[in-house]
Design an enzyme around this catalytic site. Structure first.
Site, PDB file in Angstrom:
ATOM      1  N   LEU A  67       0.822  -1.215   0.000  1.00 48.11           N
ATOM      2  CA  LEU A  67       0.000   0.000   0.000  1.00 48.11           C
ATOM      3  C   LEU A  67       0.858   1.268   0.000  1.00 48.11           C
ATOM      4  O   LEU A  67       0.343   2.366  -0.151  1.00 48.11           O
ATOM      5  CB  LEU A  67      -0.957  -0.003   1.196  1.00 48.11           C
ATOM      6  CG  LEU A  67      -2.010  -1.128   1.167  1.00 48.11           C
ATOM      7  CD1 LEU A  67      -2.869  -1.087   2.427  1.00 48.11           C
ATOM      8  CD2 LEU A  67      -2.879  -1.042  -0.075  1.00 48.11           C
ATOM      9  N   ASP A 309       0.381  -9.501  -5.033  1.00 41.52           N
ATOM     10  CA  ASP A 309       1.633  -8.731  -4.908  1.00 41.52           C
ATOM     11  C   ASP A 309       1.465  -7.351  -5.563  1.00 41.52           C
ATOM     12  O   ASP A 309       2.387  -6.845  -6.209  1.00 41.52           O
ATOM     13  CB  ASP A 309       2.824  -9.490  -5.513  1.00 41.52           C
ATOM     14  CG  ASP A 309       4.173  -8.901  -5.097  1.00 41.52           C
ATOM     15  OD1 ASP A 309       4.196  -7.980  -4.255  1.00 41.52           O
ATOM     16  OD2 ASP A 309       5.204  -9.362  -5.632  1.00 41.52           O
TER      17      ASP A 309
HETATM   18 ZN   LIG Z   1       8.370 -10.078  -2.348  1.00 43.39          ZN
END
Ligand SMILES: [Zn+2]
Length: 427
Positions: A67, A309
């Site tokens: 984030l 991810d």
């Molecule tokens: Zn990573």
């Protein structure tokens, strides 16, 4: 006032599908009724969402996201990141601690949780780091971080290079009932390489990241997990060798779980069109053989869950080119539609399998009370239009950053309503 979601299609892990009416009151699922032909509950005084012909699932759960707040708010912050996640149908996300400062103190954990509560729109669960400042030299205060609310420890972004440090971390984590989550990368094998070792690196004369740099840590760590008894979770598995080692470890009863990203399931290094850094991520896109191995690993249960991810970077940073740009691509807003289009519509996976790996299974792996539509559970619900095919448009991206290789792709299966803790947060 509650919300009635009428006539939606639900699916379980065995792909059993049923039409349901679901009633949400406050932040809980209050009723789930079979939607027999023509049946209609009394909905007076409540909001009604007609979900006929749409998929209704538990809100998606993403256990690996960036984030960028605090420290890199020009890429993303908790407000924009949670909205981007909501657009992708996610209602619970676990944020990685490689911010600035890194999440290695109680103060920083509190900062994240306060920001998420006041500015975020979905549930944010923070990880704390394994080592102070992710430098690999000194463990953080695991007990204090747990008390503050972290759900596990990871130095994501870098591997823990020292085996004794990792073993100590595992021993400490297991003593307080917490998992270790590992970014697997041996620094002595990867220095300076922007892509994986393979046809693309050869064609462009680039140094390549070898598969062993990931798998060496996986192999080391499953042995350390066996020795310590910790729950060890492998981040973003990308190589055939890692899959093989995790499969072997599971056969021996070692408490290991693993995750894979949509891009590693869909793209290989042969798909990279040129030196566009929107195709640069870590781990990098590997060979077609590796792609096949991670798909098989997910299918046979070696790899447990799907994570994005989500790794935003600004256009200026990504414009620096393949060598200099930072690693990472966006993940939230295309995850479901990408996998639905590539695996469910092609008949490789059932819808129930895909939904399970993005909802119930991640909750089970991390012991979270989410990922179900059972009465009494959190009212985290995603409604998905499985029919409409749409082009991924840069202008429509909600994230503060736009770094994705999927712009221009035509995908099907789009979240249209996301309800988090009983509130409509995307529509
Ligand atoms: Zn990573």
């Amino acid at each position: 006032m509650g919300i009635w979601i009428l006539n939606g299609l639900t699916v379980d892990v065995n792909n059993v599908q049923a039409k349901k009416h679901i009633f949400v009151e406050n932040d809980k699922i209050a009723q789930v009724l079979d939607a027999a032909e023509g049946s209609a509950p009394r909905t007076e005084g409540h909001e009604v969402i007609d979900a006929a012909g749409k998929l209704v699932t538990p809100g998606f759960i993403d256990m690996h996201v960036h984030l960028r707040e605090p420290g890199f708010e020009h890429k993303e912050n908790i407000a924009t990141g949670t909205r981007s996640a909501a657009r992708g149908g996610f209602t619970t996300i676990a944020c990685m601690p490689n911010t600035r400062p890194v999440i290695d103190t109680v103060d920083t954990v509190n900062y994240i949780l306060d920001k998420a509560a006041t500015e975020g729109v979905i549930r944010v669960l923070p990880y704390g780091t394994i080592t102070k400042n992710e430098l690999g030299r000194e463990l953080t205060d695991f007990a204090a971080l747990k008390e503050a609310g972290v759900i596990g420890y990871t130095d994501d972004g870098v591997g823990v290079q020292n085996a004794q440090m990792m073993k100590d971390a595992m021993a400490l984590a297991v003593s307080i009932g917490m998992p270790i989550i590992a970014h697997c990368e041996d620094d002595t094998l990867v220095v300076g390489a922007p892509v994986s070792e393979g046809s693309f690196s050869k064609k462009h004369g680039l140094k390549g990241i070898p598969n062993e740099s990931e798998a060496i840590h996986v192999g080391r760590d499953v042995l350390l997990a066996e020795a310590t008894g910790v729950h060890y979770h492998v981040c973003h598995v990308s190589t055939e060798q890692s899959v093989r080692l995790i499969r072997h470890a599971k056969q021996f009863g070692i408490k290991v779980t693993a995750e894979v990203c949509p891009h590693h399931l869909v793209l290989s290094d042969e798909d990279i069109p040129g030196l566009d850094a929107n195709w640069k991520m870590n781990p990098p896109l590997r060979t077609p053989r590796d792609v096949q191995a991670v798909i098989e690993g997910l299918e046979d249960g070696t790899i447990d869950i799907i994570v994005t991810d989500h790794a935003p970077h600004s256009e200026e940073e990504k414009a620096k080119g393949m060598m200099l740009a930072p690693f990472g691509i966006l993940g939230f807003e295309t995850a479901f539609s990408l996998l639905y289009t590539k695996f469910v519509l092609t008949g490789k996976w059932t819808l129930g399998f895909l939904v399970d790996r993005m909802t119930k299974k991640p909750a089970d792996v991390f012991g979270l009370p989410y990922g179900t539509l059972n009465v009494g559970s959190a009212a985290d619900i995603t409604i998905v239009d499985l029919e409409t095919k749409l082009e991924v448009l840069k202008e429509e991206i909600v994230s503060r950053s736009k770094n994705t290789p999927f712009i221009g792709w035509k995908l099907q299966g789009w979240p249209i309503v996301t309800i988090a803790s009983g509130k409509v947060v995307w529509s």
